[in-house]
Write a protein that holds these residues in place. Structure first.
Motif, mmCIF file in Angstrom:
data_model
loop_
_atom_site.group_PDB
_atom_site.id
_atom_site.type_symbol
_atom_site.label_atom_id
_atom_site.label_comp_id
_atom_site.label_asym_id
_atom_site.label_seq_id
_atom_site.Cartn_x
_atom_site.Cartn_y
_atom_site.Cartn_z
ATOM 1 N N LYS A 124 0.829 -1.208 0.000
ATOM 2 C CA LYS A 124 0.000 0.000 0.000
ATOM 3 C C LYS A 124 0.865 1.260 0.000
ATOM 4 O O LYS A 124 0.666 2.174 -0.810
ATOM 5 C CB LYS A 124 -0.911 -0.014 1.231
ATOM 6 N N PHE A 125 1.853 1.314 0.906
ATOM 7 C CA PHE A 125 2.688 2.509 1.011
ATOM 8 C C PHE A 125 3.633 2.648 -0.183
ATOM 9 O O PHE A 125 3.875 3.759 -0.661
ATOM 10 C CB PHE A 125 3.481 2.496 2.325
ATOM 11 N N ILE A 126 4.171 1.543 -0.655
ATOM 12 C CA ILE A 126 5.057 1.602 -1.821
ATOM 13 C C ILE A 126 4.300 2.137 -3.031
ATOM 14 O O ILE A 126 4.816 2.970 -3.791
ATOM 15 C CB ILE A 126 5.660 0.212 -2.105
ATOM 16 N N HIS A 127 3.061 1.692 -3.200
ATOM 17 C CA HIS A 127 2.231 2.181 -4.309
ATOM 18 C C HIS A 127 1.987 3.686 -4.180
ATOM 19 O O HIS A 127 2.054 4.428 -5.170
ATOM 20 C CB HIS A 127 0.898 1.432 -4.319
ATOM 21 N N LYS A 128 1.727 4.157 -2.956
ATOM 22 C CA LYS A 128 1.493 5.588 -2.735
ATOM 23 C C LYS A 128 2.738 6.414 -3.028
ATOM 24 O O LYS A 128 2.692 7.433 -3.728
ATOM 25 C CB LYS A 128 1.068 5.833 -1.285
ATOM 26 N N ILE A 129 3.879 5.957 -2.512
ATOM 27 C CA ILE A 129 5.121 6.720 -2.653
ATOM 28 C C ILE A 129 5.590 6.741 -4.102
ATOM 29 O O ILE A 129 6.140 7.750 -4.574
ATOM 30 C CB ILE A 129 6.202 6.135 -1.715
ATOM 31 N N GLU A 130 5.380 5.647 -4.837
ATOM 32 C CA GLU A 130 5.836 5.597 -6.227
ATOM 33 C C GLU A 130 5.068 6.556 -7.134
ATOM 34 O O GLU A 130 5.488 6.806 -8.259
ATOM 35 C CB GLU A 130 5.745 4.165 -6.766
ATOM 36 N N LYS A 131 3.966 7.106 -6.649
ATOM 37 C CA LYS A 131 3.261 8.143 -7.401
ATOM 38 C C LYS A 131 4.083 9.437 -7.445
ATOM 39 O O LYS A 131 3.932 10.255 -8.345
ATOM 40 C CB LYS A 131 1.899 8.423 -6.773
ATOM 41 N N PHE A 132 4.963 9.601 -6.443
ATOM 42 C CA PHE A 132 5.794 10.797 -6.363
ATOM 43 C C PHE A 132 7.208 10.563 -6.880
ATOM 44 O O PHE A 132 7.817 11.448 -7.478
ATOM 45 C CB PHE A 132 5.872 11.288 -4.906
ATOM 46 N N VAL A 185 5.329 0.289 11.474
ATOM 47 C CA VAL A 185 5.683 0.275 10.048
ATOM 48 C C VAL A 185 4.977 1.413 9.317
ATOM 49 O O VAL A 185 5.584 2.141 8.524
ATOM 50 C CB VAL A 185 5.303 -1.082 9.411
ATOM 51 N N GLY A 186 3.680 1.584 9.595
ATOM 52 C CA GLY A 186 2.924 2.648 8.951
ATOM 53 C C GLY A 186 3.469 4.028 9.281
ATOM 54 O O GLY A 186 3.551 4.908 8.408
ATOM 55 N N GLU A 187 3.872 4.224 10.538
ATOM 56 C CA GLU A 187 4.417 5.521 10.954
ATOM 57 C C GLU A 187 5.732 5.826 10.243
ATOM 58 O O GLU A 187 5.965 6.938 9.775
ATOM 59 C CB GLU A 187 4.618 5.524 12.475
ATOM 60 N N SER A 211 5.051 6.662 6.658
ATOM 61 C CA SER A 211 4.424 7.986 6.565
ATOM 62 C C SER A 211 5.467 9.089 6.652
ATOM 63 O O SER A 211 5.405 10.091 5.918
ATOM 64 C CB SER A 211 3.383 8.155 7.675
ATOM 65 N N HIS A 212 6.459 8.904 7.536
ATOM 66 C CA HIS A 212 7.534 9.894 7.656
ATOM 67 C C HIS A 212 8.325 9.984 6.350
ATOM 68 O O HIS A 212 8.724 11.077 5.922
ATOM 69 C CB HIS A 212 8.473 9.519 8.808
ATOM 70 N N ILE A 213 8.565 8.831 5.726
ATOM 71 C CA ILE A 213 9.297 8.816 4.453
ATOM 72 C C ILE A 213 8.479 9.509 3.364
ATOM 73 O O ILE A 213 9.011 10.310 2.583
ATOM 74 C CB ILE A 213 9.625 7.368 4.042
ATOM 75 N N GLU A 214 7.197 9.218 3.322
ATOM 76 C CA GLU A 214 6.317 9.852 2.328
ATOM 77 C C GLU A 214 6.326 11.374 2.488
ATOM 78 O O GLU A 214 6.419 12.120 1.498
ATOM 79 C CB GLU A 214 4.893 9.319 2.484
ATOM 80 N N VAL A 230 11.018 -0.297 14.271
ATOM 81 C CA VAL A 230 11.050 -0.516 12.830
ATOM 82 C C VAL A 230 11.910 0.566 12.182
ATOM 83 O O VAL A 230 11.695 1.757 12.409
ATOM 84 C CB VAL A 230 9.634 -0.472 12.222
ATOM 85 N N ILE A 231 12.897 0.140 11.411
ATOM 86 C CA ILE A 231 13.767 1.056 10.677
ATOM 87 C C ILE A 231 13.589 0.769 9.192
ATOM 88 O O ILE A 231 13.807 -0.359 8.746
ATOM 89 C CB ILE A 231 15.248 0.872 11.068
ATOM 90 N N ILE A 232 13.167 1.772 8.433
ATOM 91 C CA ILE A 232 12.941 1.595 6.998
ATOM 92 C C ILE A 232 13.909 2.475 6.218
ATOM 93 O O ILE A 232 14.030 3.670 6.474
ATOM 94 C CB ILE A 232 11.491 1.949 6.607
ATOM 95 N N LYS A 233 14.605 1.855 5.295
ATOM 96 C CA LYS A 233 15.515 2.563 4.386
ATOM 97 C C LYS A 233 14.947 2.439 2.983
ATOM 98 O O LYS A 233 14.816 1.331 2.453
ATOM 99 C CB LYS A 233 16.908 1.946 4.461
ATOM 100 N N LEU A 234 14.574 3.560 2.397
ATOM 101 C CA LEU A 234 13.964 3.570 1.065
ATOM 102 C C LEU A 234 14.879 4.304 0.085
ATOM 103 O O LEU A 234 15.296 5.433 0.351
ATOM 104 C CB LEU A 234 12.585 4.230 1.123
ATOM 105 N N SER A 235 15.199 3.640 -1.013
ATOM 106 C CA SER A 235 16.098 4.219 -2.021
ATOM 107 C C SER A 235 15.333 4.534 -3.297
ATOM 108 O O SER A 235 14.545 3.722 -3.783
ATOM 109 C CB SER A 235 17.232 3.234 -2.351
ATOM 110 N N THR A 236 15.560 5.735 -3.829
ATOM 111 C CA THR A 236 15.060 6.102 -5.143
ATOM 112 C C THR A 236 16.275 6.297 -6.041
ATOM 113 O O THR A 236 17.421 6.120 -5.600
ATOM 114 C CB THR A 236 14.247 7.411 -5.089
#
Length: 358
Positions: free
Chosen positions: A276-284, A332-334, A337-340, A308-314
């Protein structure tokens, strides 16, 4: 090694050749793979046991496979090396370090700053912690080692899974025949007593310098300092993820560490939440890789807490965010959300710069 070789023989070859995985071969055909992680988790097994009782079936690498496909298998399946086969015939092994050496030939990559790819939330353990507990925490983190800190957060050095296991294997008295662990184990020492101070990097150092240290010292993790403060780490996986920014893929590379310690129902809901979150973020912004580290804090009560530690690479940046909660999915959702929010802010800043120029 052969399927009926002893664990003692396999361990000897792995230590001599500094291998984390060793292929199990019979008449030139691949039968399986023996991993150090398996041996570390089952330390009380007799060293006279046959390898075939502990080997696993690894993903295969074909000589004609694209490099980025091999990288994907190494990262998502958490292997340091994999056998290269043709119709079950073993042609050799390909490792993370082999690919890092290849990546090191790219001058543009070598000039990149460490800060652009490092992990801002490295795995840490308290220096006062016992050896066995520390080994369990490192194993759950999915890493091969951890930074050691004191009560005030100061960096004391680092330890690896191999070093901790080697200590636990050392008996205080003469071991029994065939006993992998020994008669008595000196488990009363703390992690701080085994910590060693490694060569470190600063934020402004280059990826090239990091690669040279990794290859020259045969290490999988380098810690990043800002003066005397530990601010991050750079691992083999962090470097391999650079490969994933290049070729076009059907979706982001996703790696989850620590999921073994959560309930099956939570794991299913976690996958849905990630999608769900990956789909939302990939819109940006297109995502190339997502790494999620789950730390499960067990308490005496029935309730558990998660970090939970999330590392997201673009293709343009890396964002790391951390969250805590008694509910895994809330944490995880929080973090997502911070990354978004950060990606939206970065896009707005970019638009402002364009407007000012025009």
């Amino acid at each position: 090694v052969g399927p009926r070789d002893s664990l003692s023989e396999a361990l000897g070859k792995m230590k001599k050749n500094q291998m984390r995985e060793i292929p199990v071969i019979e008449k030139g055909k691949l039968k399986g793979l023996l991993t150090f992680r398996t041996l570390a988790r089952r330390r009380k097994m007799p060293i006279t046991s046959h390898v075939q009782n502990f080997m696993i079936s690894p993903p295969r690498v074909n000589p004609n496979d694209r490099i980025y496909k091999v990288v994907e298998r190494l990262i998502t399946r958490d292997f340091s090396s994999l056998p290269v086969t043709h119709k079950a015939d073993v042609l050799g092994m390909i490792s993370r370090m082999d690919i890092i050496k290849l990546l090191g030939e790219d001058e543009e990559v070598r000039r990149m700053p460490v800060e652009s790819v490092m992990n801002f939330a490295p795995t840490t353990i308290a220096g006062s912690m016992g050896i066995k507990k520390a080994l369990n925490i490192i194993d759950l983190s999915g890493e091969l080692g951890a930074a050691v800190i004191d009560g005030e957060g100061r960096f004391l050095g680092c330890v690896t899974t191999k070093e901790l296991v080697a200590y636990l294997e050392t008996p205080k008295h003469r071991p029994h025949t065939g006993d992998f662990q020994g008669e008595k184990v000196r488990s009363d020492r703390t992690v701080e007593s085994l910590a060693r101070m490694p060569e470190t990097l600063s934020r402004s150092d280059t990826i090239g310098k990091a690669m040279d240290i990794m290859i020259g010292d045969s290490v999988d993790t380098i810690y990043v300092m800002d003066g005397n403060d530990l601010v991050g780490s750079l691992t083999e996986v962090d470097l391999l993820e650079i490969f994933m920014r290049g070729p076009s893929r059907s979706g982001p590379l996703i790696q989850v560490a620590g999921i073994e310690d959560i309930k099956l129902m939570d794991a299913s809901e976690l996958n849905s939440l990630m999608e769900k979150f990956i789909h939302k973020i990939e819109k940006f912004s297109p995502i190339t890789a997502v790494t999620i580290r789950i730390k499960h804090h067990h308490h005496d009560s029935d309730e558990d807490k998660y970090t939970v530690i999330i590392k997201l690479s673009t293709r343009d940046s890396i964002i790391v965010r951390e969250a805590y909660d008694w509910d895994l999915l809330v944490a995880v959702g929080e973090a997502f959300s911070h990354i978004e929010q950060q990606i939206k802010k970065d896009l707005e800043r970019a638009r402002d710069k364009v407007r000012k120029r025009s």
